[in-house]
Write an enzyme that holds these catalytic residues in place. Structure first.
Site, PDB file in Angstrom:
ATOM      1  N   LYS A 177      -6.420  38.320 111.756  1.00  0.00           N
ATOM      2  CA  LYS A 177      -5.593  37.146 112.035  1.00  0.00           C
ATOM      3  C   LYS A 177      -6.444  35.906 111.856  1.00  0.00           C
ATOM      4  O   LYS A 177      -7.467  35.737 112.536  1.00  0.00           O
ATOM      5  CB  LYS A 177      -5.030  37.174 113.453  1.00  0.00           C
ATOM      6  CG  LYS A 177      -3.950  36.087 113.649  1.00  0.00           C
ATOM      7  CD  LYS A 177      -3.901  35.534 115.047  1.00  0.00           C
ATOM      8  CE  LYS A 177      -4.923  34.443 115.204  1.00  0.00           C
ATOM      9  NZ  LYS A 177      -4.655  33.498 116.314  1.00  0.00           N
ATOM     10  N   ASP A 231      -1.742  32.856 110.655  1.00  0.00           N
ATOM     11  CA  ASP A 231      -1.095  32.322 111.852  1.00  0.00           C
ATOM     12  C   ASP A 231      -1.148  30.799 111.839  1.00  0.00           C
ATOM     13  O   ASP A 231      -1.934  30.180 112.554  1.00  0.00           O
ATOM     14  CB  ASP A 231      -1.795  32.883 113.094  1.00  0.00           C
ATOM     15  CG  ASP A 231      -1.095  32.494 114.385  1.00  0.00           C
ATOM     16  OD1 ASP A 231       0.109  32.184 114.339  1.00  0.00           O
ATOM     17  OD2 ASP A 231      -1.762  32.514 115.441  1.00  0.00           O
ATOM     18  N   LYS A 267       1.688  28.855 112.339  1.00  0.00           N
ATOM     19  CA  LYS A 267       2.719  28.321 113.243  1.00  0.00           C
ATOM     20  C   LYS A 267       3.396  27.085 112.634  1.00  0.00           C
ATOM     21  O   LYS A 267       3.483  26.022 113.245  1.00  0.00           O
ATOM     22  CB  LYS A 267       2.131  27.993 114.616  1.00  0.00           C
ATOM     23  CG  LYS A 267       1.583  29.201 115.367  1.00  0.00           C
ATOM     24  CD  LYS A 267       1.094  28.817 116.744  1.00  0.00           C
ATOM     25  CE  LYS A 267       0.605  30.024 117.526  1.00  0.00           C
ATOM     26  NZ  LYS A 267      -0.661  30.584 117.002  1.00  0.00           N
ATOM     27  N   ASP A 312       8.223  22.142 110.965  1.00  0.00           N
ATOM     28  CA  ASP A 312       8.513  20.855 110.336  1.00  0.00           C
ATOM     29  C   ASP A 312       9.946  20.926 109.817  1.00  0.00           C
ATOM     30  O   ASP A 312      10.671  21.882 110.107  1.00  0.00           O
ATOM     31  CB  ASP A 312       7.499  20.587 109.210  1.00  0.00           C
ATOM     32  CG  ASP A 312       7.210  19.097 109.030  1.00  0.00           C
ATOM     33  OD1 ASP A 312       8.182  18.326 108.901  1.00  0.00           O
ATOM     34  OD2 ASP A 312       6.030  18.713 109.010  1.00  0.00           O
ATOM     35  N   THR A 326       1.500  32.036 124.686  1.00  0.00           N
ATOM     36  CA  THR A 326       1.025  32.771 125.869  1.00  0.00           C
ATOM     37  C   THR A 326       0.194  31.891 126.801  1.00  0.00           C
ATOM     38  O   THR A 326      -0.157  32.318 127.901  1.00  0.00           O
ATOM     39  CB  THR A 326       0.202  33.999 125.449  1.00  0.00           C
ATOM     40  OG1 THR A 326      -0.798  33.598 124.509  1.00  0.00           O
ATOM     41  CG2 THR A 326       1.099  35.050 124.811  1.00  0.00           C
ATOM     42  N   ARG A 332     -10.901  37.148 121.725  1.00  0.00           N
ATOM     43  CA  ARG A 332     -12.105  37.004 122.542  1.00  0.00           C
ATOM     44  C   ARG A 332     -12.589  38.281 123.223  1.00  0.00           C
ATOM     45  O   ARG A 332     -13.811  38.458 123.358  1.00  0.00           O
ATOM     46  CB  ARG A 332     -11.899  35.877 123.561  1.00  0.00           C
ATOM     47  CG  ARG A 332     -12.064  34.501 122.940  1.00  0.00           C
ATOM     48  CD  ARG A 332     -11.528  33.388 123.819  1.00  0.00           C
ATOM     49  NE  ARG A 332     -10.068  33.363 123.824  1.00  0.00           N
ATOM     50  CZ  ARG A 332      -9.336  32.452 124.444  1.00  0.00           C
ATOM     51  NH1 ARG A 332      -9.933  31.482 125.126  1.00  0.00           N
ATOM     52  NH2 ARG A 332      -8.022  32.476 124.381  1.00  0.00           N
TER      53      ARG A 332
END
Length: 225
Positions: free
Chosen positions: A31, A59, A61, A64, A115, A205
């Site tokens: 990702k 990713d 996102k 517009d 999240t 992470r």
């Protein structure tokens, strides 16, 4: 198929290559998001995925007006992303434009509620109700627009899977037991998320910040078997 997509939490290509090399046997895809894309652009993005032979989850996102989002989807099409994100809150016309512009091999998925947000955060932006309620509303919109699925918190998986059984559910906010939550407010352990209906697990992470990323990725993979 290994459902784990490694979130590359760096803009440094050398660091990214070292991370992917360390965990390659234990993940199913990469990702790459805004930090990476803003720093490196499309060339290194496609090259990293091709170098390791992994599916690319791009990713970005996108959010517009429909014409602009469609143009952006066409612009990244040469990267052949397996997954591409747009914001569900962009509306049905925007979602339909993104789907129509995407190549056949790219699954466009709608981001529902980040999240990092909880009910109080949503209320502060003028959205009443729970994150689960908002995710379900956006899921109906995404399904009607013909998208492949959603990005959603693991805590919303069960109702989303009931409402849209065929959806591809891409799930960030995955935290193995004992791992710090960081800025994630709605989390679940990897196996729990799969059992709740996740299709893909996005994990950053807990692997990339571990003293031994390869061992961390191996432990997560083992927990899913």
């Amino acid at each position: 198929m290994n459902p784990v997509f490694l979130a590359i939490d760096t803009a440094d290509p050398a660091r990214a290559r070292a991370l992917v090399a360390a965990v390659r046997p234990h993940i199913g895809g990469l990702k790459l998001g805004l930090e990476w894309f803003a720093a490196n652009g499309p060339g290194p993005t496609g090259a990293l995925a091709r170098e390791f032979g992994l599916p690319l989850f791009l990713d970005l996102k996108l959010h517009d007006i429909p014409t602009t989002v469609a143009a952006a989807v066409r612009a990244v099409a040469p990267l052949e992303p397996a997954l591409l994100t747009v914001h569900g809150a962009g509306g049905r016309a925007m979602l339909e434009a993104a789907r129509a512009a995407a190549p056949a091999g790219t699954a466009v998925v709608a981001v529902t509620v980040l999240t990092s947000l909880d009910a109080a955060d949503l209320e502060a932006t003028g959205i009443a109700g729970s994150p689960a309620g908002q995710a379900l509303r956006l899921a109906r919109l995404a399904e009607a627009a013909g998208l492949a699925g959603l990005v959603a918190s693991p805590l919303e998986l069960a109702p989303l899977r009931r409402q849209w059984p065929a959806a591809l559910l891409v799930v960030p906010g995955i935290r193995p037991e004992g791992a710090p939550a960081g800025d994630q407010k709605r989390t679940l352990a990897p196996r729990e998320a799969l059992e709740a209906g996740a299709s893909c697990l996005v994990i950053g992470r807990p692997i990339t910040a571990a003293p031994d990323p390869g061992a961390a990725a191996a432990a997560i993979a083992a927990s899913l078997r």
